[in-house]
Design an enzyme around this catalytic site. Structure first.
Site, PDB file in Angstrom:
ATOM      1  N   ASN A 134     -16.239  -8.079 -36.661  1.00 36.10           N
ATOM      2  CA  ASN A 134     -17.460  -8.576 -37.295  1.00 36.10           C
ATOM      3  C   ASN A 134     -18.528  -9.023 -36.292  1.00 36.10           C
ATOM      4  O   ASN A 134     -19.558  -9.551 -36.682  1.00 36.10           O
ATOM      5  CB  ASN A 134     -17.139  -9.733 -38.248  1.00 36.10           C
ATOM      6  CG  ASN A 134     -16.636 -10.972 -37.530  1.00 36.10           C
ATOM      7  OD1 ASN A 134     -16.160 -10.903 -36.401  1.00 36.10           O
ATOM      8  ND2 ASN A 134     -16.728 -12.108 -38.194  1.00 36.10           N
ATOM      9  N   LYS A 135     -18.337  -8.781 -35.013  1.00 36.86           N
ATOM     10  CA  LYS A 135     -19.301  -9.184 -33.980  1.00 36.86           C
ATOM     11  C   LYS A 135     -20.292  -8.052 -33.718  1.00 36.86           C
ATOM     12  O   LYS A 135     -20.046  -6.894 -34.035  1.00 36.86           O
ATOM     13  CB  LYS A 135     -18.572  -9.549 -32.674  1.00 36.86           C
ATOM     14  CG  LYS A 135     -17.500 -10.611 -32.837  1.00 36.86           C
ATOM     15  CD  LYS A 135     -18.029 -11.896 -33.431  1.00 36.86           C
ATOM     16  CE  LYS A 135     -16.965 -12.959 -33.438  1.00 36.86           C
ATOM     17  NZ  LYS A 135     -16.830 -13.697 -34.635  1.00 36.86           N
TER      18      LYS A 135
END
Length: 166
Positions: A134-135
């Protein structure tokens, strides 16, 4: 100067705390708005995480509250650059220097963010990054600890590899 690859952002935080030789009886000031991994890295070292409430504008730790939470047992500060908004690291660094505290930046959400032209992860003694899915920079998993300190980099490399010396 150094980027030490590790298996996750959580591991980055854990080896950074260990490299700073934080342990039982110590306290570490942390942002109250963070992933539980920040607090757990402190807990796993045997130290006590001390949450610092957030400021209204950025949701980063409130620097106006910081000095009031420092005790003789405080050894470090872990500011979290939340949602890409860096903490005012000039002011935080002044407070840390005044009280001889280690600064370990949690940069899991601040890849590429800058403070007055300087990248997050280069402003404290160590910076911890996550490359989870999710980065904004991802490898699916993974992490890294950055530091400009040669001795810390050597210790980080030792700790990530089960402290094998042979």
């Amino acid at each position: 100067k150094h980027g030490v690859a590790v298996s996750s952002g959580t591991t980055a935080l854990e080896v950074a705390v260990a490299a700073a030789e934080i342990g039982p009886g110590d306290e570490v000031l942390i942002s109250s708005l963070t992933n539980i991994a920040t607090a757990l890295a402190v807990v796993r070292s045997g130290a006590l995480p001390v949450p610092v409430d957030s400021e209204a504008a950025t949701w980063n730790l409130d620097l106006d509250l910081l000095e009031g939470l420092i005790t003789p047992r405080t050894r470090a500060i872990i500011p979290v650059h939340i949602y890409g908004h860096p903490v005012d690291m000039d002011r935080l660094s002044e407070i840390a220097a005044k009280h001889d505290l280690v600064v370990i930046e949690d940069c899991a959400e601040s890849h590429g963010a800058t403070v007055r032209g300087r990248l997050t992860g280069s402003l404290g003694q160590m910076g911890c990054f996550s490359f989870y899915a999710n980065k904004i920079i991802t490898t699916g998993e993974g992490g890294m600890v950055t530091t400009n300190d040669d001795a810390l980099a050597e210790r980080l490399r030792l700790l990530r590899n089960l402290a094998f010396t042979q």
